[in-house]
Design a protein around this motif. Structure first.
Motif, mmCIF file in Angstrom:
data_model
loop_
_atom_site.group_PDB
_atom_site.id
_atom_site.type_symbol
_atom_site.label_atom_id
_atom_site.label_comp_id
_atom_site.label_asym_id
_atom_site.label_seq_id
_atom_site.Cartn_x
_atom_site.Cartn_y
_atom_site.Cartn_z
ATOM 1 N N LEU A 156 0.849 -1.191 0.000
ATOM 2 C CA LEU A 156 0.000 0.000 0.000
ATOM 3 C C LEU A 156 0.884 1.241 0.000
ATOM 4 O O LEU A 156 1.909 1.283 0.691
ATOM 5 N N HIS A 157 0.470 2.279 -0.737
ATOM 6 C CA HIS A 157 1.255 3.509 -0.843
ATOM 7 C C HIS A 157 0.293 4.673 -0.675
ATOM 8 O O HIS A 157 -0.573 4.898 -1.522
ATOM 9 N N HIS A 158 0.442 5.409 0.431
ATOM 10 C CA HIS A 158 -0.574 6.371 0.839
ATOM 11 C C HIS A 158 -0.522 7.654 0.009
ATOM 12 O O HIS A 158 0.522 8.276 -0.133
ATOM 13 N N GLY A 160 -2.647 10.068 0.869
ATOM 14 C CA GLY A 160 -3.236 11.032 1.795
ATOM 15 C C GLY A 160 -4.704 10.730 2.055
ATOM 16 O O GLY A 160 -5.420 10.235 1.182
ATOM 17 N N LYS A 161 -5.134 11.011 3.304
ATOM 18 C CA LYS A 161 -6.548 10.931 3.682
ATOM 19 C C LYS A 161 -7.205 9.592 3.362
ATOM 20 O O LYS A 161 -8.364 9.550 2.918
ATOM 21 N N GLY A 162 -6.484 8.514 3.584
ATOM 22 C CA GLY A 162 -7.070 7.183 3.425
ATOM 23 C C GLY A 162 -7.126 6.680 2.001
ATOM 24 O O GLY A 162 -7.689 5.612 1.748
ATOM 25 N N GLU A 163 -6.551 7.437 1.070
ATOM 26 C CA GLU A 163 -6.473 6.954 -0.318
ATOM 27 C C GLU A 163 -5.109 6.313 -0.539
ATOM 28 O O GLU A 163 -4.080 6.944 -0.309
ATOM 29 N N PHE A 164 -5.143 5.059 -0.996
ATOM 30 C CA PHE A 164 -3.904 4.318 -1.199
ATOM 31 C C PHE A 164 -3.771 3.875 -2.644
ATOM 32 O O PHE A 164 -4.739 3.435 -3.267
ATOM 33 N N MET A 165 -2.557 3.957 -3.146
ATOM 34 C CA MET A 165 -2.216 3.288 -4.390
ATOM 35 C C MET A 165 -1.747 1.883 -4.018
ATOM 36 O O MET A 165 -0.968 1.720 -3.071
ATOM 37 N N VAL A 166 -2.244 0.888 -4.725
ATOM 38 C CA VAL A 166 -1.825 -0.486 -4.491
ATOM 39 C C VAL A 166 -0.794 -0.864 -5.555
ATOM 40 O O VAL A 166 -0.965 -0.544 -6.737
ATOM 41 N N ALA A 167 0.264 -1.536 -5.128
ATOM 42 C CA ALA A 167 1.333 -1.916 -6.057
ATOM 43 C C ALA A 167 0.752 -2.630 -7.267
ATOM 44 O O ALA A 167 -0.032 -3.576 -7.133
ATOM 45 N N GLY A 168 1.148 -2.161 -8.466
ATOM 46 C CA GLY A 168 0.622 -2.711 -9.706
ATOM 47 C C GLY A 168 1.644 -3.568 -10.436
ATOM 48 O O GLY A 168 2.382 -4.338 -9.817
ATOM 49 N N ASP A 169 1.669 -3.434 -11.739
ATOM 50 C CA ASP A 169 2.536 -4.259 -12.593
ATOM 51 C C ASP A 169 4.009 -4.048 -12.283
ATOM 52 O O ASP A 169 4.412 -3.031 -11.713
ATOM 53 N N THR A 170 4.805 -5.011 -12.726
ATOM 54 C CA THR A 170 6.255 -4.903 -12.617
ATOM 55 C C THR A 170 6.847 -4.696 -14.009
ATOM 56 O O THR A 170 6.448 -5.370 -14.955
ATOM 57 N N VAL A 171 7.754 -3.728 -14.130
ATOM 58 C CA VAL A 171 8.503 -3.595 -15.382
ATOM 59 C C VAL A 171 9.984 -3.715 -15.041
ATOM 60 O O VAL A 171 10.431 -3.272 -13.980
ATOM 61 N N LYS A 172 10.708 -4.369 -15.945
ATOM 62 C CA LYS A 172 12.149 -4.556 -15.691
ATOM 63 C C LYS A 172 12.922 -4.073 -16.901
ATOM 64 O O LYS A 172 12.619 -4.433 -18.029
ATOM 65 N N LEU A 173 13.890 -3.202 -16.635
ATOM 66 C CA LEU A 173 14.708 -2.653 -17.713
ATOM 67 C C LEU A 173 16.172 -2.964 -17.418
ATOM 68 O O LEU A 173 16.571 -3.030 -16.251
ATOM 69 N N PRO A 174 16.979 -3.169 -18.469
ATOM 70 C CA PRO A 174 18.413 -3.402 -18.229
ATOM 71 C C PRO A 174 18.994 -2.195 -17.510
ATOM 72 O O PRO A 174 18.760 -1.059 -17.923
#
Lengths: 178, 178
Positions: A156-158, A160-174
């Motif tokens: 979870l990534h806050h 503010g005020k109880g709104e969270f971004m939830v971890a999404g896709d993974t990207v991998k770059l060299p």
């Protein structure tokens, strides 16, 4: 506990993404938890973590006097508990009892680990020079535990005020970055 | 530039999630950029941001001498540039030229803003007490800009070695937390 020891040199991979964490303390046998997002890695190894614990929080006194805590990293399944912990004070409430989370004995510090979190970082206070000005503690992670099966944790990534971004896709770059 | 001034009191909502940022500096008329993930909010208002700029980075000298920088927040569309910037040094490379990113004049600091980033935070160094020990600067955000249309930015969150978590779903829970 279904967790394994995790290399201290890799602790930065757990915190660098900026997840909401639950910081647990124990003072005079009374455990407490706070919800926290204001933290940063400061060194790879030994891993140092800087974090702001407001003097308004009950955890501030426990951390200042015991110089020990555990940084526990929850995933989205614990969102309700994360918010509940952030909305009451350890002065009045036993947060483990209130949330049903399970305290587990840590190996090197008195503060309990939270079983339901996928990672637990046992910490000791390493530097208090900025505590008076900013409530900013430098912590050294002395022991780390993780559920090895969790590869892309839905942290979870806050916002503010109880709104969270939830971890999404993974990207991998060299990259040659650590 | 399609950006508007953003209230300083809300800057924490941009950084609290722990996004990878691009820090731009300018010294003797030469601009530079570095990729950075080790930062934390330290105060709501005026917004203070703590961040580690390794002395190995060319940006360290520029920040130490000019005491100014811009924190630019990229989204996933800029992932290649973010990695490219992290994999070369401003000692040898003009990073704006190398990546094609566009410098835009800031309002209060000499360091340029990066046009392609959805948010730009003009900063001045506020505290250097932990620079010698940890390369840790406390920055004050003196002016903030944002693309108002971006509500749930697809920010990048570094898991180490070029692996990034991309901002996923949003969940909102009733909360009294700021």
């Amino acid at each position: 506990m279904n967790k394994k020891s995790f290399p201290l040199a890799k602790v930065y991979t757990l915190l660098e993404t900026g997840p909401v964490v639950l910081i647990s303390t124990s003072r005079k046998g009374i455990a407490n938890i706070m919800t926290q997002s204001w933290h940063t890695m400061m060194e790879f190894e030994p891993p140092l973590v800087g974090c702001v614990i407001s003097a308004r929080n009950h955890s501030f006194d426990a951390l200042k006097s015991t110089k020990e805590c555990v940084i526990n990293i929850p995933t989205v399944e614990l969102a309700k508990q994360v918010v509940a912990i952030g909305n009451c004070s350890g002065r009045k409430v036993d947060k483990f009892a209130r949330t049903g989370l399970t305290p587990v004995r840590a190996s090197l510090v008195q503060a309990p680990m939270i079983m339901e979190c996928y990672a637990n970082l046992e910490c000791r206070v390493a530097d208090t020079r900025l505590v008076n000005s900013y409530n900013f503690f430098v912590l050294e992670v002395v022991k780390a535990w993780i559920v090895p099966a969790v590869k892309a944790p839905k942290t979870l990534h806050h916002r503010g005020k109880g709104e969270f971004m939830v971890a999404g896709d993974t990207v991998k770059l060299p990259s040659r970055m650590k």
